[in-house]
Write a protein that holds these residues in place. Structure first.
Motif, mmCIF file in Angstrom:
data_model
loop_
_atom_site.group_PDB
_atom_site.id
_atom_site.type_symbol
_atom_site.label_atom_id
_atom_site.label_comp_id
_atom_site.label_asym_id
_atom_site.label_seq_id
_atom_site.Cartn_x
_atom_site.Cartn_y
_atom_site.Cartn_z
ATOM 1 N N ASN A 126 28.657 17.887 42.411
ATOM 2 C CA ASN A 126 28.496 17.138 43.654
ATOM 3 C C ASN A 126 27.394 16.089 43.537
ATOM 4 O O ASN A 126 27.540 14.963 44.042
ATOM 5 C CB ASN A 126 28.185 18.081 44.822
ATOM 6 N N TRP A 127 26.298 16.469 42.889
ATOM 7 C CA TRP A 127 25.210 15.501 42.757
ATOM 8 C C TRP A 127 25.654 14.297 41.944
ATOM 9 O O TRP A 127 25.369 13.143 42.310
ATOM 10 C CB TRP A 127 23.972 16.129 42.113
ATOM 11 N N VAL A 128 26.357 14.527 40.845
ATOM 12 C CA VAL A 128 26.797 13.432 39.983
ATOM 13 C C VAL A 128 27.802 12.544 40.714
ATOM 14 O O VAL A 128 27.717 11.305 40.666
ATOM 15 C CB VAL A 128 27.401 13.977 38.676
ATOM 16 N N VAL A 129 28.756 13.154 41.393
ATOM 17 C CA VAL A 129 29.751 12.378 42.152
ATOM 18 C C VAL A 129 29.044 11.511 43.196
ATOM 19 O O VAL A 129 29.343 10.319 43.345
ATOM 20 C CB VAL A 129 30.777 13.306 42.826
ATOM 21 N N ASP A 156 39.467 14.271 37.076
ATOM 22 C CA ASP A 156 39.743 15.697 37.277
ATOM 23 C C ASP A 156 41.015 16.111 36.548
ATOM 24 O O ASP A 156 41.076 17.187 35.938
ATOM 25 C CB ASP A 156 39.862 15.996 38.773
ATOM 26 N N ALA A 157 42.043 15.268 36.594
ATOM 27 C CA ALA A 157 43.300 15.586 35.912
ATOM 28 C C ALA A 157 43.114 15.657 34.400
ATOM 29 O O ALA A 157 43.775 16.447 33.717
ATOM 30 C CB ALA A 157 44.358 14.535 36.265
ATOM 31 N N GLU A 158 42.200 14.852 33.887
ATOM 32 C CA GLU A 158 41.979 14.800 32.442
ATOM 33 C C GLU A 158 41.098 15.925 31.937
ATOM 34 O O GLU A 158 41.319 16.471 30.852
ATOM 35 C CB GLU A 158 41.338 13.453 32.073
ATOM 36 N N ILE A 159 40.102 16.342 32.715
ATOM 37 C CA ILE A 159 39.056 17.220 32.178
ATOM 38 C C ILE A 159 38.830 18.486 32.989
ATOM 39 O O ILE A 159 38.130 19.396 32.542
ATOM 40 C CB ILE A 159 37.724 16.430 32.049
ATOM 41 N N SER A 160 39.426 18.606 34.201
ATOM 42 C CA SER A 160 39.205 19.749 35.097
ATOM 43 C C SER A 160 37.721 19.879 35.425
ATOM 44 O O SER A 160 36.999 20.695 34.844
ATOM 45 C CB SER A 160 39.734 21.047 34.481
ATOM 46 N N LEU A 161 37.274 19.074 36.360
ATOM 47 C CA LEU A 161 35.848 18.933 36.652
ATOM 48 C C LEU A 161 35.152 20.243 36.997
ATOM 49 O O LEU A 161 33.982 20.441 36.662
ATOM 50 C CB LEU A 161 35.655 17.930 37.797
ATOM 51 N N SER A 162 35.832 21.138 37.655
ATOM 52 C CA SER A 162 35.201 22.404 38.059
ATOM 53 C C SER A 162 34.841 23.280 36.863
ATOM 54 O O SER A 162 34.034 24.206 36.989
ATOM 55 C CB SER A 162 36.128 23.176 39.006
#
Length: 238
Positions: A126-129, A156-162
């Motif tokens: 969240n901080w980075v976004v 998110d589709a490429e790396i799965s941010l979570s």
């Protein structure tokens, strides 16, 4: 490190060059595979001569103004180490970050002497976004507002941010590829998914049109045009 083709990133990158009147935003997003082969294996072997792959390397604190150490959460992807996120990463992870920089900025820059203290491990997604959105919204306004949801959906589709650990590169002026006169600000974020063995690198800078460095991609005619426009505006005002 191998650059992975991504049509969605290519489409977004064409929209990450934005002129705002007095400056130009220049950004790009790239995806890299961490699977080592050939030259990478040899470089990694040399890199680890001073320590084993899982030896922990000290990092600098995150580039945040209001994050206290006791509020830093732990990695969701279970990276090595028991300390707070800002403290350290494995030597293998550090190699991936340096190799990504080398691949992204080749052949103009060599990051082989880069150390752990040039990187930070960011406290939260969240901080980075919020930091990225704040910088680009303030600089590019509506142009970025339209791009923002597409950009984060593609990442998110490429790396799965979570599932990612997020690192930033924060060099001193001598080591900064964006350290030339005319660069107003920049950021360099690495989204590392250990399970996918993949890194998404998001780099961006803001360049003054009045003090544009030679390699900024800004044509001299653009600089002259803006200068003339301001000159005529000044004469009309007078």
């Amino acid at each position: 490190m191998k650059l992975l083709e991504s049509s969605s990133f290519e489409a977004i990158n064409t929209q990450l060059t934005i002129e705002t009147g007095d400056c130009q935003i220049i950004g790009r997003i790239e995806s890299y595979s961490c699977k080592m082969a050939g030259e990478d294996k040899q470089m990694f072997k040399q890199f680890c001569q001073e320590g084993l792959p899982h030896v922990l390397e000290a990092l600098s604190p995150p580039q945040t103004a209001a994050v206290s150490p006791n509020k830093l959460s732990h990695s969701q992807s279970g990276d090595e180490g028991d300390g707070p996120l800002s403290d350290k990463c494995s030597r293998k992870t550090l190699f991936y970050l340096i190799a990504t920089l080398n691949e992204s900025f080749r052949p103009d820059y060599d990051f082989s002497r880069t150390k752990g203290h040039d990187f930070s491990r960011e406290p939260s997604l969240n901080w980075v976004v919020n930091a990225v959105n704040s910088s680009l919204s303030a600089a590019a306004g509506e142009a970025y507002s339209q791009l923002q949801p597409l950009l984060w959906e593609a990442i998110d589709a490429e790396i799965s941010l979570s599932d990612c650990d997020i690192y930033s590169y924060n060099p001193d002026l001598d080591s900064d590829p964006y350290g030339e006169e005319g660069n107003l600000w920049s950021f360099n974020y690495f989204f590392y998914n250990k399970k996918l063995k993949r890194i998404v690198f998001f780099t961006c800078r803001s360049v003054s049109l009045f003090m544009a460095p030679r390699d900024s991609g800004i044509e001299a005619t653009t600089l002259i045009s803006v200068t003339e426009q301001n000159f005529y505006s000044f004469n009309s005002f007078c």
